[in-house]
Enzyme design. Structure first.
Site, PDB file in Angstrom:
ATOM      1  N   HIS A  10      -3.565  29.033  54.455  1.00  0.00           N
ATOM      2  CA  HIS A  10      -2.886  29.966  55.252  1.00  0.00           C
ATOM      3  C   HIS A  10      -2.571  29.412  56.526  1.00  0.00           C
ATOM      4  CE1 HIS A  10      -7.068  31.331  53.470  1.00  0.00           C
ATOM      5  NE2 HIS A  10      -7.414  30.166  54.024  1.00  0.00           N
ATOM      6  N   GLU A  57      54.538  50.927  39.005  1.00  0.00           N
ATOM      7  CA  GLU A  57      53.486  50.633  39.961  1.00  0.00           C
ATOM      8  C   GLU A  57      53.040  52.182  40.346  1.00  0.00           C
ATOM      9  OE1 GLU A  57      51.834  47.731  40.838  1.00  0.00           O
ATOM     10  OE2 GLU A  57      52.720  47.242  38.902  1.00  0.00           O
TER      11      GLU A  57
HETATM   12  C1  UD1 Z   1      48.950  44.202  40.537  1.00  0.00           C
HETATM   13  C2  UD1 Z   1      49.987  44.879  39.516  1.00  0.00           C
HETATM   14  C3  UD1 Z   1      49.358  46.032  38.783  1.00  0.00           C
HETATM   15  C4  UD1 Z   1      48.136  45.634  38.143  1.00  0.00           C
HETATM   16  C5  UD1 Z   1      47.169  45.299  39.166  1.00  0.00           C
HETATM   17  C6  UD1 Z   1      45.770  44.658  38.034  1.00  0.00           C
HETATM   18  C7  UD1 Z   1      52.179  43.943  40.414  1.00  0.00           C
HETATM   19  C8  UD1 Z   1      53.418  44.106  41.152  1.00  0.00           C
HETATM   20  N1  UD1 Z   1      51.142  45.077  40.170  1.00  0.00           N
HETATM   21  O1  UD1 Z   1      48.566  45.163  41.237  1.00  0.00           O
HETATM   22  O2  UD1 Z   1      50.539  46.437  37.988  1.00  0.00           O
HETATM   23  O3  UD1 Z   1      47.669  46.726  37.526  1.00  0.00           O
HETATM   24  O4  UD1 Z   1      47.683  43.966  39.819  1.00  0.00           O
HETATM   25  O5  UD1 Z   1      44.840  44.419  39.112  1.00  0.00           O
HETATM   26  O6  UD1 Z   1      52.012  42.781  40.003  1.00  0.00           O
HETATM   27  N2  UD1 Z   1      49.656  37.593  44.937  1.00  0.00           N
HETATM   28  C9  UD1 Z   1      50.509  36.569  45.285  1.00  0.00           C
HETATM   29  N3  UD1 Z   1      51.513  36.349  46.249  1.00  0.00           N
HETATM   30  C10 UD1 Z   1      52.131  37.715  46.620  1.00  0.00           C
HETATM   31  C11 UD1 Z   1      51.247  39.078  46.121  1.00  0.00           C
HETATM   32  C12 UD1 Z   1      50.114  38.829  45.562  1.00  0.00           C
HETATM   33  O7  UD1 Z   1      49.907  35.492  44.841  1.00  0.00           O
HETATM   34  O8  UD1 Z   1      53.020  37.667  47.288  1.00  0.00           O
HETATM   35  C13 UD1 Z   1      48.478  37.555  44.190  1.00  0.00           C
HETATM   36  C14 UD1 Z   1      47.218  38.160  44.890  1.00  0.00           C
HETATM   37  O9  UD1 Z   1      46.540  37.133  45.819  1.00  0.00           O
HETATM   38  C15 UD1 Z   1      46.328  38.713  43.788  1.00  0.00           C
HETATM   39  C16 UD1 Z   1      47.556  39.125  42.859  1.00  0.00           C
HETATM   40  O10 UD1 Z   1      48.622  38.511  42.907  1.00  0.00           O
HETATM   41  O11 UD1 Z   1      45.384  37.806  43.185  1.00  0.00           O
HETATM   42  C17 UD1 Z   1      47.833  40.660  42.568  1.00  0.00           C
HETATM   43  O12 UD1 Z   1      48.254  41.049  43.743  1.00  0.00           O
HETATM   44  P1  UD1 Z   1      47.746  42.551  44.568  1.00  0.00           P
HETATM   45  O13 UD1 Z   1      48.446  42.893  45.660  1.00  0.00           O
HETATM   46  O14 UD1 Z   1      46.111  42.597  44.131  1.00  0.00           O
HETATM   47  O15 UD1 Z   1      48.167  43.248  43.390  1.00  0.00           O
HETATM   48  P2  UD1 Z   1      47.823  45.025  42.664  1.00  0.00           P
HETATM   49  O16 UD1 Z   1      48.253  45.799  43.628  1.00  0.00           O
HETATM   50  O17 UD1 Z   1      46.475  44.723  42.454  1.00  0.00           O
END
Ligand code: UD1
Ligand code: CA
Length: 459
Positions: A365, A158
């Site tokens: 109109h 990450e």
């Molecule tokens: C994540 C990935 C990253 C990737 C990117 C792509 C991880 C740790 N990282 O990062 O490697 O490049 O997506 O877009 O997976 N969500 C949950 N529950 C949680 C946390 C998040 O359901 O507890 C869902 C969010 O609603 C979202 C998705 O998981 O739809 C991704 O979460 P987000 O926080 O956006 O991850 P990124 O930082 O984008």
């Protein structure tokens, strides 16, 4: 069985919004809709959405979706956070020999064809886990793909945990993975929160499976647009633009002329026939139908059916129908439940609401037509008002065929004006006018000789 798990439980802090991130809209639909839609169109047989933050709002928005199972991720003190924990809540639904695709609810541009190719690749290779990757011109904020000396994928790092050298890697994790059911369960059981964010990362599954000697792989997508993640309003806007171009291109391929596709917004689902021409600054929603030969300039059309050969200029039409050959605008407003017939004219600054207008009728109109049933070939003069409201209740008016409503008259409802009746200009009509009658309601005109001279106003 092929199962999809869509992650939609996150808080979406970077959106700075009270609206859950996956409900932020792109061309009239929440982001999550597009991911679900792609899964449903692809070969997955069961679709699971993991909800958490604002779960009631998300479930409510999708309450009429069939074949979707919502699973809850507990949020708050005592529970970890992160994509890995999100998935852990759904593993009880998975069988060991299932193929599972995991997607993020904030990656709305993914297509069903990519999902199918990806799953086919994963199954053919008999991988325990396959990662969908892409080379991104700007990889900031995405997880980076780490490969060994033989170019085999071995880990995902990450952004927060990456060192300077790893940050230079442009190959990123899309957040879309395929797993063999048993491998997913094994990986989930072995996740921890040992990282800079203190979250349970799903991305760690890769290293876990590599260490366990499982076969893992990657599938690199050619068009990185499809896997753009939306974390901020800026990314939402960029994603909207890409989706708009993609939708508009489909319509153009199917015979619709868009004079300026960059300022034309058409929601997925709108039915637009061949030889419709659309000029700049037009918005057409998903429930609208536009038939052949119609020309639309600078207008907004929602939930309406526009028949053949209609011209609409700088107008707004909501939940209404317009018959063939009719012209609307400039600057007309058809409010809900207005049904305008064929070859009518609805001209400048005319507002129609909850009314029926027969074929060939004209209001060229500045008129307000509310709660009226108007026959065919009726002429409604400039400035006519259908007075439909007494401050408490609304009433209807009926105007028969070939009636003539003179300029600047008020028709006070409830009222009937029969066919071939004439209303003199400037009249306020409160009583029924019968067939063939002229109705005149205004003070008699007086002309006073010499008045201007006497007053000393003559120039
Ligand atoms: C994540 C990935 C990253 C990737 C990117 C792509 C991880 C740790 N990282 O990062 O490697 O490049 O997506 O877009 O997976 N969500 C949950 N529950 C949680 C946390 C998040 O359901 O507890 C869902 C969010 O609603 C979202 C998705 O998981 O739809 C991704 O979460 P987000 O926080 O956006 O991850 P990124 O930082 O984008
Ligand atoms: Ca994201």
């Amino acid at each position: 069985m092929k199962v999809s798990i869509i992650l939609a439980a996150g808080e979406g802090t970077r959106m700075k919004s009270k609206v859950p991130k996956v409900l932020h809209e792109i061309l009239g639909r929440p982001m999550l809709f597009y991911v679900l839609n792609a899964c449903k169109k692809a070969s997955t047989e069961k679709n699971i959405v993991v909800v958490g933050h604002n779960k009631e709002k998300v479930k409510e928005k999708f309450h009429d979706e069939t074949d979707v199972d919502f699973i809850e991720q507990p949020i708050g003190e005592g529970f970890p956070y992160g994509t890995g924990f999100a998935v852990s809540n759904a593993v009880s639904e998975i069988n060991d020999d299932d193929t599972v695709i995991i997607l993020n609810g904030d990656t709305p541009l993914i297509s069903d064809s990519t999902i199918d190719c990806f799953l086919k690749y994963h199954e053919c290779r008999e991988n325990a886990m396959t990662v969908l990757t892409a080379d991104m011109p700007d990889p900031t904020n995405y997880g980076r793909i780490i490969r060994d000396g033989d170019a085999n994928i071995k880990a995902i790092v990450e952004e927060k945990d990456a060192n300077e050298k790893e940050k230079l890697i442009r190959e990123i994790n899309s957040g879309i993975f395929a797993f063999k059911g048993s491998a997913l369960k094994y990986a989930i059981d072995n996740l921890n929160t040992d990282n800079a964010a203190g979250e349970m990362y799903l991305t760690d599954a890769l290293e876990i499976l590599v260490s366990a000697g499982e076969k893992v792989g990657s599938f690199k997508i050619k068009d990185p647009h499809e896997i753009l993640g939306v974390n901020s309003r800026y990314e939402l806007s960029n994603t909207s633009e890409i989706l708009r171009d993609k939708i508009n291109k489909e319509y153009m391929i199917n015979g619709v002329t868009l004079i300026d596709q960059k300022s034309t917004y058409i929601e997925l689902g709108a039915k637009i026939e061949e030889d419709v021409t659309i000029y700049p600054n037009t918005y057409i929603d998903k429930k609208s139908v536009i038939k052949t030969g119609t020309v639309i300039y600078d207008s907004k059309i929602y939930n309406s059916t526009i028949d053949e050969g209609v011209t609409i200029k700088s107008s707004e039409i909501e939940s209404s129908t317009v018959g063939s050959g009719t012209t609307v605008g400039p600057y007309a407003h058809l409010r809900p439940n207005s049904n305008v017939g064929k070859n009518c004219k609805v001209g400048n600054f005319v507002e129609i609401k909850n009314s029926n207008v027969g074929d060939g009728s004209k209001m060229s109109h500045l008129a307000y037509v509310g709660d009226a049933d108007i026959g065919c070939d009726v002429n409604i003069g400039c400035g006519v008002v259908f007075v439909n409201y007494n401050g408490r209740e609304k009433f209807r008016s009926v105007v028969g065929d070939h009636a003539f409503i003179g300029s600047n008259s008020n028709l006070v409802a409830p009222l009937e004006v029969e066919e071939n009746a004439y209303i003199a200009a400037g009249s306020t009509i409160t009583k029924k006018v019968s067939k063939g009658q002229l109705s005149l309601e205004r003070a008699e005109q007086k002309n006073i000789d010499g008045w201007v001279l006497r007053k000393g106003f003559m120039k």
